[in-house]
Motif scaffolding. Structure first.
Motif, PDB file in Angstrom:
ATOM      1  N   MET A 170       0.806  -1.228   0.181  1.00 34.98           N
ATOM      2  CA  MET A 170      -0.400  -0.131  -0.032  1.00 34.98           C
ATOM      3  C   MET A 170       0.811   0.862  -0.003  1.00 34.98           C
ATOM      4  N   GLY A 172       3.069   1.972  -1.739  1.00 39.18           N
ATOM      5  CA  GLY A 172       3.864   2.204  -2.936  1.00 39.18           C
ATOM      6  C   GLY A 172       2.919   3.678  -3.880  1.00 39.18           C
ATOM      7  N   ALA A 173       1.594   3.185  -3.038  1.00 37.15           N
ATOM      8  CA  ALA A 173       0.676   4.379  -3.545  1.00 37.15           C
ATOM      9  C   ALA A 173       0.616   5.563  -3.214  1.00 37.15           C
ATOM     10  N   GLY A 180       5.005  -2.956  -4.656  1.00 35.53           N
ATOM     11  CA  GLY A 180       3.584  -2.193  -4.833  1.00 35.53           C
ATOM     12  C   GLY A 180       3.181  -0.738  -4.944  1.00 35.53           C
ATOM     13  N   ASP A 181       4.568   0.010  -5.502  1.00 34.32           N
ATOM     14  CA  ASP A 181       4.961   1.143  -6.418  1.00 34.32           C
ATOM     15  C   ASP A 181       5.236   0.535  -7.556  1.00 34.32           C
ATOM     16  N   ALA A 183       3.970  -2.274  -9.110  1.00 37.95           N
ATOM     17  CA  ALA A 183       2.325  -2.732  -9.749  1.00 37.95           C
ATOM     18  C   ALA A 183       1.660  -1.194  -9.862  1.00 37.95           C
ATOM     19  N   ILE A 184       1.751  -0.931  -9.580  1.00 41.76           N
ATOM     20  CA  ILE A 184       0.741   0.514  -9.601  1.00 41.76           C
ATOM     21  C   ILE A 184       1.069   1.739 -10.829  1.00 41.76           C
ATOM     22  N   ARG A 185       2.772   1.786 -10.568  1.00 40.61           N
ATOM     23  CA  ARG A 185       3.603   2.126 -11.479  1.00 40.61           C
ATOM     24  C   ARG A 185       3.362   2.380 -12.527  1.00 40.61           C
ATOM     25  N   TYR A 188      -0.768  -0.971 -12.699  1.00 38.06           N
ATOM     26  CA  TYR A 188      -2.204  -0.083 -12.902  1.00 38.06           C
ATOM     27  C   TYR A 188      -2.106   0.612 -14.479  1.00 38.06           C
ATOM     28  N   GLN A 189      -1.258   1.486 -13.876  1.00 35.27           N
ATOM     29  CA  GLN A 189      -1.772   3.479 -14.762  1.00 35.27           C
ATOM     30  C   GLN A 189      -1.107   3.010 -16.234  1.00 35.27           C
ATOM     31  N   LEU A 196       1.764  -6.568 -13.177  1.00 36.22           N
ATOM     32  CA  LEU A 196       0.748  -6.211 -12.251  1.00 36.22           C
ATOM     33  C   LEU A 196       0.040  -7.640 -11.976  1.00 36.22           C
ATOM     34  N   CYS A 199       4.171  -8.843  -9.817  1.00 40.01           N
ATOM     35  CA  CYS A 199       4.190  -8.208  -8.593  1.00 40.01           C
ATOM     36  C   CYS A 199       3.463  -9.108  -7.874  1.00 40.01           C
TER      37      CYS A 199
END
Length: 224
Positions: A170, A172-173, A180-181, A183-185, A188-189, A196, A199
Motif C-alpha cells: 500500500m 507504493g500508492a 506495490g509501487d 504494480a501501480i506505476r 495499473y497505470q 501486475l 508483482c
C-alpha cells in the motif's frame, strides 16, 4: 504469457528485482523497529493489568487507548497523517526509507497486542514459583515470562511481518517504493497485466517464505 515474459525479461527483470529488494528492505527494518518498541509496550500492557506484576490501571488504560487508536487507523490514512513526522525523521516523504516510519508506527500497536496475548498464556503457577524463590519483577519478565512465551512471541511477530508486507504494498500508492509501487506505476497505470500478475506472484512468494520461516522457528522453540 510465458513467451511474453521471456521476451520482456531484460526490461522486467531489473524492475522486479529492485521492487522486491525495496519491499524486503522496508519490511526488514520495520520489523526490527516494531520488535524493539512493540515488545516492551506489550509487556507493559500485560504487567500493568490488575493482579499482575505491576498493577497500574490508569497507565494500562492510557496505553490501551493509544494502542487501540493506532490499530484502528487505516494504514493509507496513517501514511498521510504522519508525513510531517516522516520528513522530520528521514528528511523525505517518498522512497523505501521514508515508508519505514509509517510502517513501524502502524505495526507497533498491532504487535504489542499480540505480545500481551502471548504473555497471558504463561501459567500463573510458573510466575508464582518464581516469586516464591524471591525473583524480582525484572527477573520474572526476563527469565520467566519472555522465555516461556517465546514461541507465541515469534508466531505473533510472523503475523506482524506478513501484515507489514501488505502495508508495504500500500505504501507504493504514495511513492513508498517496492513491489506495490511497481504494480501501480508500471502495471495499473500502464494497463500492463503481466507486471501486475508478476508483482502479485512475488508478494505471495515473499509472504509464504516469511510465514514458513516464522512457523518453523515457533515450532522448534515450542519443543525446546
Amino acid at each position: 504469457m510465458l513467451t511474453e515474459l521471456a521476451e520482456r525479461w531484460d526490461e522486467l527483470g531489473p524492475l522486479l528485482f529492485d521492487g522486491t529488494y525495496a519491499t524486503l528492505y522496508m519490511v526488514g527494518w520495520s520489523t526490527l523497529f516494531t520488535a524493539l518498541f512493540g515488545l516492551p509496550l506489550g509487556v507493559l500492557l500485560y504487567a500493568t493489568e490488575r493482579g499482575r506484576l505491576l498493577p497500574a490501571p490508569w497507565l494500562r488504560a492510557v496505553l490501551g487507548a493509544i494502542v487501540n487508536i493506532g490499530r484502528s487507523v487505516p494504514f493509507i490514512v496513517l501514511m498521510v497523517a504522519v508525513l510531517t513526522f516522516t520528513r522530520f525523521i528521514t528528511g523525505t516523504t517518498i522512497g523505501p526509507t521514508a515508508a519505514i516510519v509509517p510502517l513501524t508506527l502502524g505495526a507497533i500497536p498491532f504487535y504489542a497486542r499480540l505480545v500481551e496475548t502471548s504473555l497471558r498464556e504463561v501459567g500463573r503457577d510458573v510466575i508464582e514459583a518464581a516469586e516464591a524463590m524471591g525473583a524480582g519483577r525484572g527477573t520474572i519478565v526476563a527469565k520467566v515470562l519472555l522465555p516461556e512465551a517465546l514461541p507465541g512471541l515469534i508466531a505473533g511477530l510472523t503475523v506482524t511481518v506478513v501484515a507489514l508486507v501488505s502495508y508495504s504494498a500500500m505504501a507504493g500508492a504514495i511513492g513508498g517504493g517496492g513491489l506495490g509501487d511497481v504494480a501501480i506505476r508500471f502495471g495499473y497505470q500502464r494497463f500492463d497485466e503481466l507486471v501486475l500478475l508478476l508483482c502479485v506472484v512475488l508478494l505471495v512468494v515473499v509472504v509464504q517464505l516469511l510465514q514458513s520461516l516464522g512457523d518453523l522457528a515457533a515450532r522448534r522453540l515450542s519443543h525446546r
